[in-house]
Scaffold this motif. Structure first.
Motif, PDB file in Angstrom:
ATOM      1  N   ILE A   1       9.211   3.521  -4.900  1.00 47.96           N
ATOM      2  CA  ILE A   1       7.881   2.909  -4.914  1.00 47.96           C
ATOM      3  C   ILE A   1       6.862   3.926  -4.417  1.00 47.96           C
ATOM      4  O   ILE A   1       6.985   4.471  -3.321  1.00 47.96           O
ATOM      5  CB  ILE A   1       7.843   1.654  -4.011  1.00 47.96           C
ATOM      6  CG1 ILE A   1       8.979   0.692  -4.357  1.00 47.96           C
ATOM      7  CG2 ILE A   1       6.475   0.990  -4.073  1.00 47.96           C
ATOM      8  CD1 ILE A   1       8.933   0.141  -5.750  1.00 47.96           C
ATOM      9  N   GLU A   2       5.856   4.169  -5.236  1.00 44.16           N
ATOM     10  CA  GLU A   2       4.835   5.166  -4.890  1.00 44.16           C
ATOM     11  C   GLU A   2       3.448   4.569  -5.079  1.00 44.16           C
ATOM     12  O   GLU A   2       2.944   4.492  -6.189  1.00 44.16           O
ATOM     13  CB  GLU A   2       5.027   6.407  -5.769  1.00 44.16           C
ATOM     14  CG  GLU A   2       4.089   7.536  -5.439  1.00 44.16           C
ATOM     15  CD  GLU A   2       2.942   7.634  -6.425  1.00 44.16           C
ATOM     16  OE1 GLU A   2       1.795   7.443  -5.980  1.00 44.16           O
ATOM     17  OE2 GLU A   2       3.170   7.899  -7.607  1.00 44.16           O
ATOM     18  N   PRO A   3       2.825   4.100  -3.981  1.00 48.90           N
ATOM     19  CA  PRO A   3       1.450   3.603  -4.087  1.00 48.90           C
ATOM     20  C   PRO A   3       0.475   4.787  -4.096  1.00 48.90           C
ATOM     21  O   PRO A   3       0.355   5.518  -3.119  1.00 48.90           O
ATOM     22  CB  PRO A   3       1.279   2.743  -2.834  1.00 48.90           C
ATOM     23  CG  PRO A   3       2.264   3.273  -1.859  1.00 48.90           C
ATOM     24  CD  PRO A   3       3.393   3.866  -2.658  1.00 48.90           C
TER      25      PRO A   3
ATOM     26  N   GLY B   1      -4.859   7.076  -1.107  1.00 51.92           N
ATOM     27  CA  GLY B   1      -4.714   6.823   0.321  1.00 51.92           C
ATOM     28  C   GLY B   1      -5.187   5.451   0.742  1.00 51.92           C
ATOM     29  O   GLY B   1      -5.830   4.733  -0.019  1.00 51.92           O
ATOM     30  N   GLY B   2      -4.876   5.117   1.976  1.00 51.93           N
ATOM     31  CA  GLY B   2      -5.315   3.865   2.571  1.00 51.93           C
ATOM     32  C   GLY B   2      -6.500   4.107   3.484  1.00 51.93           C
ATOM     33  O   GLY B   2      -7.313   4.987   3.244  1.00 51.93           O
ATOM     34  N   ILE B   3      -6.566   3.334   4.541  1.00 53.48           N
ATOM     35  CA  ILE B   3      -7.657   3.461   5.509  1.00 53.48           C
ATOM     36  C   ILE B   3      -7.071   3.837   6.862  1.00 53.48           C
ATOM     37  O   ILE B   3      -6.109   3.221   7.324  1.00 53.48           O
ATOM     38  CB  ILE B   3      -8.458   2.153   5.609  1.00 53.48           C
ATOM     39  CG1 ILE B   3      -9.184   1.905   4.279  1.00 53.48           C
ATOM     40  CG2 ILE B   3      -9.445   2.191   6.775  1.00 53.48           C
ATOM     41  CD1 ILE B   3     -10.032   0.667   4.238  1.00 53.48           C
TER      42      ILE B   3
ATOM     43  N   VAL C   1      -6.027   1.324  -1.196  1.00 55.44           N
ATOM     44  CA  VAL C   1      -5.756   0.161  -0.344  1.00 55.44           C
ATOM     45  C   VAL C   1      -5.107  -0.941  -1.177  1.00 55.44           C
ATOM     46  O   VAL C   1      -4.111  -1.550  -0.767  1.00 55.44           O
ATOM     47  CB  VAL C   1      -7.044  -0.336   0.342  1.00 55.44           C
ATOM     48  CG1 VAL C   1      -6.792  -1.607   1.127  1.00 55.44           C
ATOM     49  CG2 VAL C   1      -7.620   0.754   1.243  1.00 55.44           C
ATOM     50  N   GLY C   2      -5.654  -1.186  -2.364  1.00 49.01           N
ATOM     51  CA  GLY C   2      -5.074  -2.174  -3.259  1.00 49.01           C
ATOM     52  C   GLY C   2      -3.658  -1.806  -3.676  1.00 49.01           C
ATOM     53  O   GLY C   2      -2.757  -2.660  -3.701  1.00 49.01           O
ATOM     54  N   ASN C   3      -3.447  -0.523  -3.984  1.00 51.50           N
ATOM     55  CA  ASN C   3      -2.112  -0.062  -4.375  1.00 51.50           C
ATOM     56  C   ASN C   3      -1.105  -0.300  -3.261  1.00 51.50           C
ATOM     57  O   ASN C   3       0.036  -0.709  -3.511  1.00 51.50           O
ATOM     58  CB  ASN C   3      -2.135   1.433  -4.718  1.00 51.50           C
ATOM     59  CG  ASN C   3      -3.017   1.750  -5.902  1.00 51.50           C
ATOM     60  OD1 ASN C   3      -3.374   0.889  -6.692  1.00 51.50           O
ATOM     61  ND2 ASN C   3      -3.393   3.011  -6.020  1.00 51.50           N
ATOM     62  N   ARG C   4      -1.512  -0.048  -2.030  1.00 51.83           N
ATOM     63  CA  ARG C   4      -0.610  -0.258  -0.895  1.00 51.83           C
ATOM     64  C   ARG C   4      -0.305  -1.738  -0.686  1.00 51.83           C
ATOM     65  O   ARG C   4       0.804  -2.109  -0.315  1.00 51.83           O
ATOM     66  CB  ARG C   4      -1.188   0.384   0.361  1.00 51.83           C
ATOM     67  CG  ARG C   4      -0.863   1.860   0.391  1.00 51.83           C
ATOM     68  CD  ARG C   4      -1.728   2.648   1.354  1.00 51.83           C
ATOM     69  NE  ARG C   4      -1.250   4.019   1.419  1.00 51.83           N
ATOM     70  CZ  ARG C   4      -1.311   4.894   0.405  1.00 51.83           C
ATOM     71  NH1 ARG C   4      -1.842   4.528  -0.739  1.00 51.83           N
ATOM     72  NH2 ARG C   4      -0.844   6.124   0.528  1.00 51.83           N
ATOM     73  N   GLY C   5      -1.300  -2.581  -0.922  1.00 52.64           N
ATOM     74  CA  GLY C   5      -1.058  -4.020  -0.824  1.00 52.64           C
ATOM     75  C   GLY C   5      -0.056  -4.492  -1.870  1.00 52.64           C
ATOM     76  O   GLY C   5       0.848  -5.283  -1.572  1.00 52.64           O
ATOM     77  N   ILE C   6      -0.198  -3.995  -3.085  1.00 56.88           N
ATOM     78  CA  ILE C   6       0.746  -4.327  -4.151  1.00 56.88           C
ATOM     79  C   ILE C   6       2.140  -3.829  -3.774  1.00 56.88           C
ATOM     80  O   ILE C   6       3.130  -4.558  -3.895  1.00 56.88           O
ATOM     81  CB  ILE C   6       0.291  -3.723  -5.497  1.00 56.88           C
ATOM     82  CG1 ILE C   6      -0.994  -4.407  -5.968  1.00 56.88           C
ATOM     83  CG2 ILE C   6       1.400  -3.820  -6.546  1.00 56.88           C
ATOM     84  CD1 ILE C   6      -1.718  -3.678  -7.091  1.00 56.88           C
TER      85      ILE C   6
ATOM     86  N   ASP D   1       6.551   6.791   2.639  1.00 61.06           N
ATOM     87  CA  ASP D   1       7.036   6.432   3.978  1.00 61.06           C
ATOM     88  C   ASP D   1       6.024   5.594   4.749  1.00 61.06           C
ATOM     89  O   ASP D   1       5.918   5.678   5.969  1.00 61.06           O
ATOM     90  CB  ASP D   1       7.395   7.676   4.796  1.00 61.06           C
ATOM     91  CG  ASP D   1       8.593   8.424   4.223  1.00 61.06           C
ATOM     92  OD1 ASP D   1       9.528   7.755   3.749  1.00 61.06           O
ATOM     93  OD2 ASP D   1       8.587   9.665   4.241  1.00 61.06           O
ATOM     94  N   GLY D   2       5.228   4.801   4.031  1.00 57.27           N
ATOM     95  CA  GLY D   2       4.250   3.925   4.678  1.00 57.27           C
ATOM     96  C   GLY D   2       2.982   4.624   5.134  1.00 57.27           C
ATOM     97  O   GLY D   2       2.140   4.009   5.777  1.00 57.27           O
ATOM     98  N   SER D   3       2.818   5.884   4.790  1.00 57.33           N
ATOM     99  CA  SER D   3       1.640   6.642   5.215  1.00 57.33           C
ATOM    100  C   SER D   3       0.365   6.099   4.581  1.00 57.33           C
ATOM    101  O   SER D   3       0.371   5.640   3.443  1.00 57.33           O
ATOM    102  CB  SER D   3       1.799   8.120   4.834  1.00 57.33           C
ATOM    103  OG  SER D   3       0.618   8.831   5.136  1.00 57.33           O
ATOM    104  N   GLN D   4      -0.725   6.167   5.303  1.00 52.80           N
ATOM    105  CA  GLN D   4      -2.040   5.809   4.775  1.00 52.80           C
ATOM    106  C   GLN D   4      -2.778   7.043   4.247  1.00 52.80           C
ATOM    107  O   GLN D   4      -3.859   6.919   3.653  1.00 52.80           O
ATOM    108  CB  GLN D   4      -2.875   5.136   5.864  1.00 52.80           C
ATOM    109  CG  GLN D   4      -2.315   3.806   6.329  1.00 52.80           C
ATOM    110  CD  GLN D   4      -2.264   2.782   5.213  1.00 52.80           C
ATOM    111  OE1 GLN D   4      -3.233   2.553   4.501  1.00 52.80           O
ATOM    112  NE2 GLN D   4      -1.113   2.147   5.051  1.00 52.80           N
TER     113      GLN D   4
END
Length: 117
Positions: free
Chosen positions: A8-10, A13-15, A60-65, A85-88
């Protein structure tokens, strides 16, 4: 348990500390006002950030999915590996692909899922 391991590869980046980690490219974010999508070609990023009532950051949306998908995979005992690895952080495509290839060297039953929205 299925016969595959899902990588799984979101994407993007996140926040972190209130700051979106992906570049300021307008196509990585969307801004809305009164339910209408604001045109990023008519306004600069500062104006869009200050004059919206809803914003959507792709990473952010990709990580939520990805989080929801991994939750379901846990629930149904489906094997997966989070390439980030859960990185933002906004990890480069090269980094993400290298991590997936590294995992693949030990498990040839992989399916790579790159999530973008």
């Amino acid at each position: 348990m299925g016969k595959y391991t899902w990588l799984i590869e979101p994407g993007h980046g996140g926040i972190i500390d209130g700051q979106y980690q992906t570049s300021t490219k307008w196509w990585k974010r969307s801004y809305f006002k009164n339910g209408e999508l604001l045109n990023p070609k008519k306004h600069n990023l500062e104006w869009l950030e200050a004059n919206n009532d809803l914003k959507y950051y792709e990473g952010v949306g990709n990580r939520g999915i990805a989080r929801h998908l991994m939750y379901l995979m846990d629930k149904h005992k489906v094997r997966y590996y989070d390439v980030t690895d859960g990185s933002q952080l906004d990890l480069s495509l090269k980094y993400r692909v290298d991590k997936a290839n590294e995992y693949y060297r030990t498990d040839k039953t992989c399916i790579y899922l790159s999530i973008h929205s």
